[in-house]
Design an enzyme around this catalytic site. Structure first.
Site, PDB file in Angstrom:
ATOM      1  NE  ARG A 141      44.869  33.312  28.001  1.00 19.78           N
ATOM      2  CZ  ARG A 141      43.610  32.863  27.962  1.00 19.78           C
ATOM      3  NH1 ARG A 141      42.736  33.301  28.828  1.00 19.78           N
ATOM      4  NH2 ARG A 141      43.243  31.996  27.063  1.00 19.78           N
ATOM      5  CE1 TYR A 142      46.287  37.266  32.640  1.00 17.53           C
ATOM      6  CE2 TYR A 142      44.860  35.510  33.413  1.00 17.53           C
ATOM      7  CZ  TYR A 142      45.023  36.741  32.813  1.00 17.53           C
ATOM      8  OH  TYR A 142      43.925  37.436  32.382  1.00 17.53           O
TER       9      TYR A 142
ATOM     10  NE  ARG B  70      36.217  28.021  30.252  1.00 15.36           N
ATOM     11  CZ  ARG B  70      36.207  28.627  31.434  1.00 15.36           C
ATOM     12  NH1 ARG B  70      35.418  28.202  32.394  1.00 15.36           N
ATOM     13  NH2 ARG B  70      36.997  29.633  31.666  1.00 15.36           N
TER      14      ARG B  70
ATOM     15  CG  ASP C 155      39.084  36.885  29.177  1.00 15.94           C
ATOM     16  OD1 ASP C 155      40.325  36.755  29.010  1.00 15.94           O
ATOM     17  OD2 ASP C 155      38.468  36.387  30.121  1.00 15.94           O
TER      18      ASP C 155
HETATM   19  C1  LIG Z   1      40.502  34.776  34.670  1.00 20.47           C
HETATM   20  C2  LIG Z   1      41.612  33.852  34.565  1.00 20.47           C
HETATM   21  C3  LIG Z   1      42.524  33.713  35.616  1.00 20.47           C
HETATM   22  C4  LIG Z   1      42.426  34.526  36.889  1.00 20.47           C
HETATM   23  O1  LIG Z   1      42.634  35.883  36.633  1.00 20.47           O
HETATM   24  P1  LIG Z   1      42.590  36.964  37.817  1.00 20.47           P
HETATM   25  O2  LIG Z   1      42.707  38.285  37.134  1.00 20.47           O
HETATM   26  O3  LIG Z   1      43.740  36.647  38.715  1.00 20.47           O
HETATM   27  O4  LIG Z   1      41.280  36.799  38.541  1.00 20.47           O
HETATM   28  C5  LIG Z   1      43.545  32.817  35.455  1.00 20.47           C
HETATM   29  N1  LIG Z   1      43.696  32.107  34.326  1.00 20.47           N
HETATM   30  C6  LIG Z   1      42.853  32.224  33.291  1.00 20.47           C
HETATM   31  C7  LIG Z   1      43.092  31.433  32.064  1.00 20.47           C
HETATM   32  C8  LIG Z   1      41.774  33.103  33.379  1.00 20.47           C
HETATM   33  O5  LIG Z   1      40.916  33.221  32.345  1.00 20.47           O
END
Ligand SMILES: *Cc1c(COP(=O)(O)O)cnc(C)c1O
Length: 365
Positions: free
Chosen positions: A99-100, A121, A317
């Site tokens: 996602r990131y 989940r 989230d």
């Molecule tokens: C929570 C999460 C992360 C990690 O997020 P941080 O803010 O770096 O702790 C990475 N990928 C997904 C899909 C997440 O839900």
């Protein structure tokens, strides 16, 4: 109590059926009906260790609310979702959520030592729901090799520490062979649900894979028992930086004194409170949810009133896949080009002038 301290015994003797519950405590009608329903949604599962923390005379016990099913789980609000964080649509490979830009979530198992009733989940975890978690580890390694922009891998599930030492060792070793991966972390509630699993052998294996971080999940100070503290001490002594991710839950930890006690106790165990999550919009979780405003008010009672290390970031989230969004509260009252108006933890207002860069003519040489 040789058996009690054996993690395999704890797992074998988990409370997984209505009859086992009913011989041990008096269920409320809501819990009884919820437990019958659990087989179709998210399985009932509680380790003897965690079950032992339940106050049998208190139907509102904060431990009980986290793990005993309730009939309210069958109530679905139209705004609640089966996949509240939109993970299924962000999986380039089964089990890998990207996602990131620079980090991924790798789901390595669908089982946990115990099941949290608000599990985000629950659609794939525990084997009870309709969906099955499919994981393609080889595919995930291949993807990560082709995506060197990913420098951070978070192992989750299910609970990765439920895997055997050798299985986990092989996953970590394989990830460590990918040069672009700098940072690996594990998200696990095993240190809380099954502290007996934090053996010297496990910790000895984990420390071969440094830098390795571990995020635990504690919601209430009662969870930090002597056994839990021993496990956390082992992990911290092995140089594994420890964080905690709590979920804000109605009737569990939605009071400032409780959160403060939890976060203080975590610091004593060398665990840094990392995130406090607004409860995800998972189906059937409304009875455990607070409002965001309530969450902000709780955070306001922490920030500045106690050690900064004891104050996690309060996040939601983003429903449908927005990722983690910090939700304050904010301390900026107003902003202009030349000043920022701030309030402190007591509500007093301060002004921070933005004075700009020095004028070269004013610099005496
Ligand atoms: C929570 C999460 C992360 C990690 O997020 P941080 O803010 O770096 O702790 C990475 N990928 C997904 C899909 C997440 O839900």
């Amino acid at each position: 109590m040789a058996d009690w301290n054996d993690p395999a015994w704890q797992l074998r003797n988990r409370i997984q059926a209505l009859e086992q519950l009913e011989t041990r405590l008096r269920l409320t009608p809501e819990e009884r009906a919820g437990t019958i329903l659990a087989g179709k949604k998210l399985a009932l599962g509680i380790t003897p260790h965690f079950f032992n923390l339940i106050d049998r005379d208190d139907p509102d016990c904060p431990i009980r609310r986290q793990v005993l099913p309730r009939i309210e789980e069958s109530v679905t609000n139209p705004d609640e979702l089966v996949d509240p964080c939109g993970e299924d649509s962000h999986m380039p490979v089964p089990g890998l959520v990207h996602r990131y830009p620079d980090r991924v979530l790798l789901l390595v198992t669908d089982r946990c030592a115990s099941y949290c009733r608000y599990c985000t989940r629950s659609r794939v975890v525990s084997g009870a729901g309709e969906q099955e978690l499919s994981v393609d580890l080889e595919g995930a390694y291949g993807y990560l090799e082709k995506h060197p922009e990913v420098r951070d891998v978070l192992l989750s599930g299910g609970d990765p520490l439920l895997l055997s030492d050798s299985k986990l060792d092989s996953i970590l070793s394989r990830l460590r062979k990918i040069p672009s991966i700098e940072f690996v972390r594990i998200g696990s509630r095993i240190p809380i649900f099954l502290p007996q699993r934090i053996t010297p052998a496990l910790v000895g294996m984990l420390k071969k894979h440094h830098p390795l971080f571990l995020s635990i999940h504690a919601n209430h100070p009662k969870e930090l028992t002597a056994e839990v503290r021993t496990g956390l001490e082992r992990l911290a002594d092995a140089g594994i930086p420890l964080g905690n991710q709590s979920v804000l839950l109605r009737g569990v930890n939605d009071r400032a004194e409780i959160l403060k006690e939890l976060f203080h106790k975590l610091l004593l165990c060398r665990v840094r409170p990392y995130y406090l999550y607004q409860c995800d919009l998972i189906t059937g979780s409304a009875h455990l949810r607070t409002t965001i405003r309530e969450g902000q008010e709780l955070m306001e009672q922490l920030r500045g009133h106690t050690t900064g290390y004891a104050v996690p970031t309060y996040v939601v989230d983003g429903p449908g896949g927005g990722g983690k969004i910090p939700i304050g509260p904010g301390y900026i009252v107003g902003m202009a080009d030349d000043r920022v108006i701030l309030k402190n933890y007591r509500g007093d207002v301060y002004e921070y002038p933005e004075i700009g860069q020095p004028n070269p003519a004013d610099i005496r040489r």
